[in-house]
Write a protein that holds these residues in place. Sequence first.
Motif, PDB file in Angstrom:
ATOM      1  N   GLN A   1       0.755  -1.052   0.028  1.00  0.00           N
ATOM      2  CA  GLN A   1       0.067   0.222  -0.022  1.00  0.00           C
ATOM      3  C   GLN A   1       0.853   1.404  -0.130  1.00  0.00           C
ATOM      4  OE1 GLN A   1      -3.171   0.967  -0.087  1.00  0.00           O
ATOM      5  NE2 GLN A   1      -4.432  -0.832   0.451  1.00  0.00           N
ATOM      6  N   VAL A   2       0.335   2.263  -0.850  1.00  0.00           N
ATOM      7  CA  VAL A   2       1.036   3.530  -0.898  1.00  0.00           C
ATOM      8  C   VAL A   2      -0.094   4.562  -0.442  1.00  0.00           C
ATOM      9  CG1 VAL A   2       2.270   5.317  -2.291  1.00  0.00           C
ATOM     10  CG2 VAL A   2       2.590   2.893  -2.365  1.00  0.00           C
ATOM     11  N   GLN A   3       0.361   5.593   0.393  1.00  0.00           N
ATOM     12  CA  GLN A   3      -0.587   6.619   0.922  1.00  0.00           C
ATOM     13  C   GLN A   3       0.117   7.737   0.360  1.00  0.00           C
ATOM     14  OE1 GLN A   3       0.594   4.275   3.435  1.00  0.00           O
ATOM     15  NE2 GLN A   3      -1.107   3.223   3.028  1.00  0.00           N
ATOM     16  N   LEU A   4      -0.826   8.776  -0.316  1.00  0.00           N
ATOM     17  CA  LEU A   4      -0.357   9.907  -1.040  1.00  0.00           C
ATOM     18  C   LEU A   4      -1.210  11.156  -0.494  1.00  0.00           C
ATOM     19  CD1 LEU A   4      -0.528   8.470  -4.555  1.00  0.00           C
ATOM     20  CD2 LEU A   4       1.660   8.733  -3.053  1.00  0.00           C
ATOM     21  N   VAL A   5      -0.377  12.109  -0.071  1.00  0.00           N
ATOM     22  CA  VAL A   5      -1.080  13.237   0.684  1.00  0.00           C
ATOM     23  C   VAL A   5      -0.679  14.611  -0.339  1.00  0.00           C
ATOM     24  CG1 VAL A   5      -1.357  14.862   2.504  1.00  0.00           C
ATOM     25  CG2 VAL A   5      -1.321  12.206   2.635  1.00  0.00           C
ATOM     26  N   GLU A   6      -1.398  15.297  -0.749  1.00  0.00           N
ATOM     27  CA  GLU A   6      -0.995  16.489  -1.626  1.00  0.00           C
ATOM     28  C   GLU A   6      -0.975  17.796  -0.776  1.00  0.00           C
ATOM     29  OE1 GLU A   6      -3.693  13.806  -4.650  1.00  0.00           O
ATOM     30  OE2 GLU A   6      -3.786  14.445  -2.336  1.00  0.00           O
ATOM     31  N   SER A   7      -0.615  18.793  -1.128  1.00  0.00           N
ATOM     32  CA  SER A   7      -0.530  20.046  -0.661  1.00  0.00           C
ATOM     33  C   SER A   7      -0.019  21.209  -1.707  1.00  0.00           C
ATOM     34  CB  SER A   7       0.422  20.028   0.584  1.00  0.00           C
ATOM     35  OG  SER A   7       1.688  19.791   0.338  1.00  0.00           O
ATOM     36  N   GLY A   8      -0.239  22.262  -1.217  1.00  0.00           N
ATOM     37  CA  GLY A   8       0.105  23.456  -2.190  1.00  0.00           C
ATOM     38  C   GLY A   8      -0.926  23.866  -2.889  1.00  0.00           C
ATOM     39  N   GLY A   9      -2.127  23.432  -3.142  1.00  0.00           N
ATOM     40  CA  GLY A   9      -3.118  23.918  -3.851  1.00  0.00           C
ATOM     41  C   GLY A   9      -3.305  25.513  -3.168  1.00  0.00           C
ATOM     42  N   GLY A  10      -4.430  26.016  -4.137  1.00  0.00           N
ATOM     43  CA  GLY A  10      -4.896  27.502  -3.443  1.00  0.00           C
ATOM     44  C   GLY A  10      -5.315  28.158  -4.825  1.00  0.00           C
ATOM     45  N   LEU A  11      -5.473  29.626  -4.466  1.00  0.00           N
ATOM     46  CA  LEU A  11      -6.068  30.637  -5.417  1.00  0.00           C
ATOM     47  C   LEU A  11      -4.909  31.119  -5.816  1.00  0.00           C
ATOM     48  CD1 LEU A  11      -8.289  32.062  -6.782  1.00  0.00           C
ATOM     49  CD2 LEU A  11      -8.428  33.512  -4.764  1.00  0.00           C
ATOM     50  N   VAL A  12      -4.670  31.638  -7.290  1.00  0.00           N
ATOM     51  CA  VAL A  12      -3.876  32.398  -7.780  1.00  0.00           C
ATOM     52  C   VAL A  12      -4.146  32.930  -8.962  1.00  0.00           C
ATOM     53  CG1 VAL A  12      -2.995  30.367  -9.093  1.00  0.00           C
ATOM     54  CG2 VAL A  12      -1.308  32.219  -8.705  1.00  0.00           C
ATOM     55  N   GLN A  13      -3.661  34.339  -9.238  1.00  0.00           N
ATOM     56  CA  GLN A  13      -3.999  34.770 -10.401  1.00  0.00           C
ATOM     57  C   GLN A  13      -3.431  34.392 -11.753  1.00  0.00           C
ATOM     58  OE1 GLN A  13      -2.896  38.975  -9.692  1.00  0.00           O
ATOM     59  NE2 GLN A  13      -5.066  39.547  -9.014  1.00  0.00           N
ATOM     60  N   ALA A  14      -4.344  34.470 -12.932  1.00  0.00           N
ATOM     61  CA  ALA A  14      -3.870  33.998 -13.986  1.00  0.00           C
ATOM     62  C   ALA A  14      -2.308  34.806 -14.372  1.00  0.00           C
ATOM     63  CB  ALA A  14      -4.796  34.484 -15.174  1.00  0.00           C
ATOM     64  N   GLY A  15      -1.491  33.853 -14.943  1.00  0.00           N
ATOM     65  CA  GLY A  15       0.048  34.313 -14.961  1.00  0.00           C
ATOM     66  C   GLY A  15       1.046  33.755 -13.700  1.00  0.00           C
ATOM     67  N   GLY A  16       0.157  33.665 -12.704  1.00  0.00           N
ATOM     68  CA  GLY A  16       0.937  33.225 -11.614  1.00  0.00           C
ATOM     69  C   GLY A  16       1.331  31.775 -11.522  1.00  0.00           C
ATOM     70  N   SER A  17       2.061  31.304 -10.260  1.00  0.00           N
ATOM     71  CA  SER A  17       2.612  30.198 -10.226  1.00  0.00           C
ATOM     72  C   SER A  17       2.237  29.389  -8.981  1.00  0.00           C
ATOM     73  CB  SER A  17       4.122  30.287 -10.312  1.00  0.00           C
ATOM     74  OG  SER A  17       4.858  30.691 -11.294  1.00  0.00           O
ATOM     75  N   LEU A  18       2.211  28.128  -8.933  1.00  0.00           N
ATOM     76  CA  LEU A  18       1.924  27.475  -7.724  1.00  0.00           C
ATOM     77  C   LEU A  18       2.850  26.171  -7.645  1.00  0.00           C
ATOM     78  CD1 LEU A  18      -1.897  27.198  -7.322  1.00  0.00           C
ATOM     79  CD2 LEU A  18      -0.230  28.348  -5.738  1.00  0.00           C
ATOM     80  N   ARG A  19       3.458  25.408  -6.584  1.00  0.00           N
ATOM     81  CA  ARG A  19       3.975  24.240  -6.645  1.00  0.00           C
ATOM     82  C   ARG A  19       3.260  23.413  -5.789  1.00  0.00           C
ATOM     83  NH1 ARG A  19      10.071  22.234  -4.517  1.00  0.00           N
ATOM     84  NH2 ARG A  19       9.057  22.611  -2.538  1.00  0.00           N
ATOM     85  N   LEU A  20       2.855  22.402  -6.358  1.00  0.00           N
ATOM     86  CA  LEU A  20       2.107  21.120  -5.590  1.00  0.00           C
ATOM     87  C   LEU A  20       3.019  20.313  -5.248  1.00  0.00           C
ATOM     88  CD1 LEU A  20      -0.907  20.384  -7.950  1.00  0.00           C
ATOM     89  CD2 LEU A  20      -0.696  22.343  -6.326  1.00  0.00           C
ATOM     90  N   SER A  21       2.708  19.598  -3.958  1.00  0.00           N
ATOM     91  CA  SER A  21       3.740  18.728  -3.429  1.00  0.00           C
ATOM     92  C   SER A  21       2.852  17.311  -3.055  1.00  0.00           C
ATOM     93  CB  SER A  21       4.190  19.096  -2.280  1.00  0.00           C
ATOM     94  OG  SER A  21       5.245  20.094  -2.460  1.00  0.00           O
ATOM     95  N   CYS A  22       3.415  16.245  -3.266  1.00  0.00           N
ATOM     96  CA  CYS A  22       2.775  15.320  -2.783  1.00  0.00           C
ATOM     97  C   CYS A  22       3.597  14.180  -1.983  1.00  0.00           C
ATOM     98  CB  CYS A  22       2.255  14.496  -4.011  1.00  0.00           C
ATOM     99  SG  CYS A  22       1.688  12.743  -3.835  1.00  0.00           S
TER     100      CYS A  22
END
Length: 123
Positions: free
Chosen positions: A1-22
């Motif tokens: 079994q592998v458990q996966l937990v994402e983070s890093g989502g949110g609200l951003v303006q167009a043209g911006g950046s985000l980094r998701l982690s798992c």
Amino acid sequence: QVQLVESGGGLVQAGGSLRLSCAASGRTFTGYAMGWFRQSPGKEREFVAAINWSGRSTNYADSVKGRFTISRNNAKKTVYLQMNSLKSEDTAVYYCSAARSNDILGSYEPDYWGQGTQVTVSS
């Protein structure tokens, strides 16, 4: 079994950046190819990007090529999705996944899924 937990989502303006982690826990992380999918309301879940066991091979959906980068840190058991030049059409719930098969260039079929993280891009 592998458990996966994402983070890093949110609200951003167009043209911006985000980094998701798992973050992965459970069995050997290096034994799994990792990938990201996304799903918008009323649409089917779609492939975004994948990376093989070693991190030396990656694959991207045409819609994100040149804007998104997938990477992994096997020591930290974590996979990342760097998202740049975000567009309103990137708004979706993003899901992390793990697959026993290392074939990410053919049909990448996950065996495990995370719970998802919301990304909202405002125009």
